[in-house]
Design an enzyme around this catalytic site. Structure first.
Site, PDB file in Angstrom:
ATOM      1  N   TYR A 235      59.058  13.420  20.381  1.00 10.90           N
ATOM      2  CA  TYR A 235      58.379  12.141  20.159  1.00 10.90           C
ATOM      3  C   TYR A 235      58.981  11.559  18.906  1.00 10.90           C
ATOM      4  CZ  TYR A 235      54.770  12.368  23.701  1.00 10.90           C
ATOM      5  OH  TYR A 235      54.119  12.376  24.893  1.00 10.90           O
ATOM      6  N   ASP A 263      58.667   7.408  27.935  1.00  9.84           N
ATOM      7  CA  ASP A 263      57.650   6.746  28.764  1.00  9.84           C
ATOM      8  C   ASP A 263      56.286   6.689  28.070  1.00  9.84           C
ATOM      9  OD1 ASP A 263      56.761   9.347  28.888  1.00  9.84           O
ATOM     10  OD2 ASP A 263      57.037   9.590  31.045  1.00  9.84           O
ATOM     11  N   HIS A 355      55.376  11.605  33.482  1.00 11.14           N
ATOM     12  CA  HIS A 355      54.570  12.260  32.447  1.00 11.14           C
ATOM     13  C   HIS A 355      53.349  12.949  33.070  1.00 11.14           C
ATOM     14  CE1 HIS A 355      54.215  11.828  27.849  1.00 11.14           C
ATOM     15  NE2 HIS A 355      53.223  12.637  28.153  1.00 11.14           N
TER      16      HIS A 355
HETATM   17  O1  173 Z   1      50.590  13.843  27.715  1.00 12.84           O
HETATM   18  C1  173 Z   1      50.180  14.064  26.576  1.00 12.84           C
HETATM   19  O2  173 Z   1      49.022  14.402  26.362  1.00 12.84           O
HETATM   20  C2  173 Z   1      51.123  13.905  25.488  1.00 12.84           C
HETATM   21  O3  173 Z   1      52.263  13.772  25.748  1.00 12.84           O
HETATM   22  C3  173 Z   1      50.685  13.858  24.104  1.00 12.84           C
HETATM   23  C4  173 Z   1      51.106  12.821  23.288  1.00 12.84           C
HETATM   24  C5  173 Z   1      50.651  12.743  21.996  1.00 12.84           C
HETATM   25  C6  173 Z   1      49.791  13.686  21.504  1.00 12.84           C
HETATM   26  C7  173 Z   1      49.381  14.740  22.305  1.00 12.84           C
HETATM   27  C8  173 Z   1      49.841  14.819  23.592  1.00 12.84           C
END
Ligand code: 173
Length: 497
Positions: A235, A263, A355
């Site tokens: 991320y 995404d 996702h």
């Molecule tokens: O799918 C999710 O829950 C995920 O990708 C996510 C994104 C940010 C924080 C925790 C989980």
């Protein structure tokens, strides 16, 4: 050292100290910056917050995020009265169910793990893991799509010896499957992601480490075998210097591929997860929030995702190329247009993913998108392209699903929840069992390859599947919420008397 008495005197918004892992922190000025809101911290003000902190923060989060002058030192253990933990009735019931789980040798497929996880996970963990966005149409379509592809098996090909090992981004893999990233592993099992790392190391399977793992990146690397291949899911932080440090650290520790999630500029609304905030011990807080107009709780994931940069764009790709030599893969591509842009941008691959149905609801499945994307990529060079991998994830539970995606041109397939539920229900042994069921010790891959008439993955060709129904959305999942509230029209009725 600080006494428990002293710490307990700092239990308000004006002076808020908490204990995490035996250390005391002054979080007063951090309260309003906490991505998960101040309320949850204030609940533990003057007290030990370790248990609530553990599953949803990497171990160093508090150390890294608070200036050093707010690290107040150790708590004096002799001053802490041993609190006898009151175990709730629900927790007792849960432990009794865990004790009654079926023995592992009765687990026959990946669905079994999911059924067990559903029963034994704490409600919040199940809500977070199982939830998907809006009406959860896409998460169900991910499964349904595989059922719209049929096999066209070949016969009489001497399938005594069959081999389903492969390489993924140049790394050996005993299965044409990798473990896809899922966040917050400790919500479901005390060892969190390490269950996956250890099992994967034993069986030659590649794990994609999530940015938002409950275990720290280094804990995971330390649990890996010296020659174990690992990928990293990324991320991208608004503060690129944090991302740069993280990526370069991963490369230095030997990670073999960088999967940038593309995404999720904003997290989808996962209503099962959000609704958990309104039950049980938070009911009082809910009333207060409604009165003060404070932003509603939005579920675990949204609370911890505020660092993710929604401005990420194609313009950033050269920057990533400049900071790492790892293969770069864009995770979350859905269209031929973007697949071609990715090819032109010079990345090494894409993951056709929605996702796990957790982002844009009524997005199509990765499997369905593969048809158009393969056709588009074929116009731009060799197919399959050894320098541009196309992965698919979402809804995969069987080796037969994997073989369908491979026949249609996928390089390998990601499984997230399937392995997550395996460790939630049986820890590391569960993950090993899942690998064995798929094919680390024969079973599903062997049988399906033999019956298909393919001795290895190169012999899997598009002619072995009939995907003609894939793009017809007959058999689309039912709209559960709508279906249960919709009042049907009525026809003319006869008088009753
Ligand atoms: O799918 C999710 O829950 C995920 O990708 C996510 C994104 C940010 C924080 C925790 C989980």
């Amino acid at each position: 050292m600080l006494s428990a008495q002293t710490i307990s005197e700092h239990a308000s918004r004006d002076s808020c100290w908490i204990i995490v892992h035996g250390k005391v922190y002054d979080v007063t000025e951090f309260l309003d910056e906490h991505p998960g809101g101040s309320k949850i911290i204030l609940k533990y003000a003057g007290n030990d917050a370790t248990e609530a902190y553990e599953p949803i923060h990497p171990p160093n989060a508090i150390i890294d995020n608070l200036p050093s002058e707010k690290h107040l030192g150790d708590v004096d253990p002799s001053t802490v009265t041993k609190v006898v933990k009151v175990i709730s009735e629900a927790e007792n019931k849960r432990q009794a169910l865990i004790a009654k789980r079926p023995p592992l040798n009765e687990i026959l497929n990946l669905h079994d793990f999911e059924a067990i996880a559903k029963v034994i996970l704490p409600d919040k963990a199940w809500a977070y893991y199982s939830s998907a966005s809006d009406d959860e149409i896409t998460i169900r379509e991910n499964r349904a799509a595989y059922q719209r592809v049929w096999f066209r098996p070949r016969i009489l090909r001497d399938v005594t010896v069959v081999d389903w090992s492969t390489t993924i981004l140049g790394q050996k893999s005993s299965l044409p499957v990798y473990i896809s990233a899922t966040a917050l592993g400790k919500l479901g099992h005390p060892d969190g992601e390490l269950n996956l790392t250890r099992a994967a190391g034993k069986h030659g399977v590649i794990q994609m480490i999530p940015t938002l793992a409950s275990c720290s990146f280094d804990e995971i690397l330390d649990a890996a075998q010296p020659d174990q291949s690992l990928f990293l899911q990324l991320y991208v932080n608004r503060d690129r210097s944090i991302t740069k440090r993280y990526v370069q650290h991963a490369e230095a520790r030997g990670v073999k591929g960088l999967f940038i999630t593309v995404d999720a500029p904003q997290l989808g609304r996962r209503e099962k997860d959000m609704r958990m905030k309104f039950v049980g011990d938070d009911a009082g807080a809910r009333v207060q929030e409604n009165m003060s107009g404070v932003k509603k709780d939005e579920g675990v994931a949204r609370a911890i995702s505020s660092f993710i940069d929604p401005s990420l764009s194609w313009k950033d790709i050269p920057w990533f190329r400049g900071i790492t030599k790892m293969p770069i893969i864009l995770k979350g591509v859905s269209t031929p247009e973007d697949a071609l842009l990715a090819l032109e941008a010079g990345v090494q691959g894409i993951v056709l993913s929605n996702h796990g149905g957790r982002q844009l609801d009524t997005s199509r499945s990765g499997l369905e998108n593969l048809i158009e994307i393969a056709a588009a990529l074929k116009t731009r060079g060799p197919w399959p392209n050894p320098n541009f991998s196309v992965f698919v994830d979402g809804g995969v539970r069987r080796a037969s699903d994997v073989l369908k995606a491979l026949a249609l041109g996928a390089s390998a397939v990601g499984i997230g929840r399937g392995f997550l539920y395996a460790f939630c229900s049986y820890g590391e042994a569960g993950v090993e069992k899942a690998f064995k069921i798929l094919g680390c010790i024969q079973e599903e891959f062997e049988m399906n390859l033999r019956l298909l008439g393919a001795r290895n993955l190169n012999e899997l060709v598009p002619e072995m599947v009939d995907a003609s129904a894939l793009q017809s959305h007959v058999g689309t999942p039912k709209d559960n919420l709508f279906d249960s509230t919709y009042q049907p029209l009525r026809l003319a009725e006869f008088k009753t008397a």
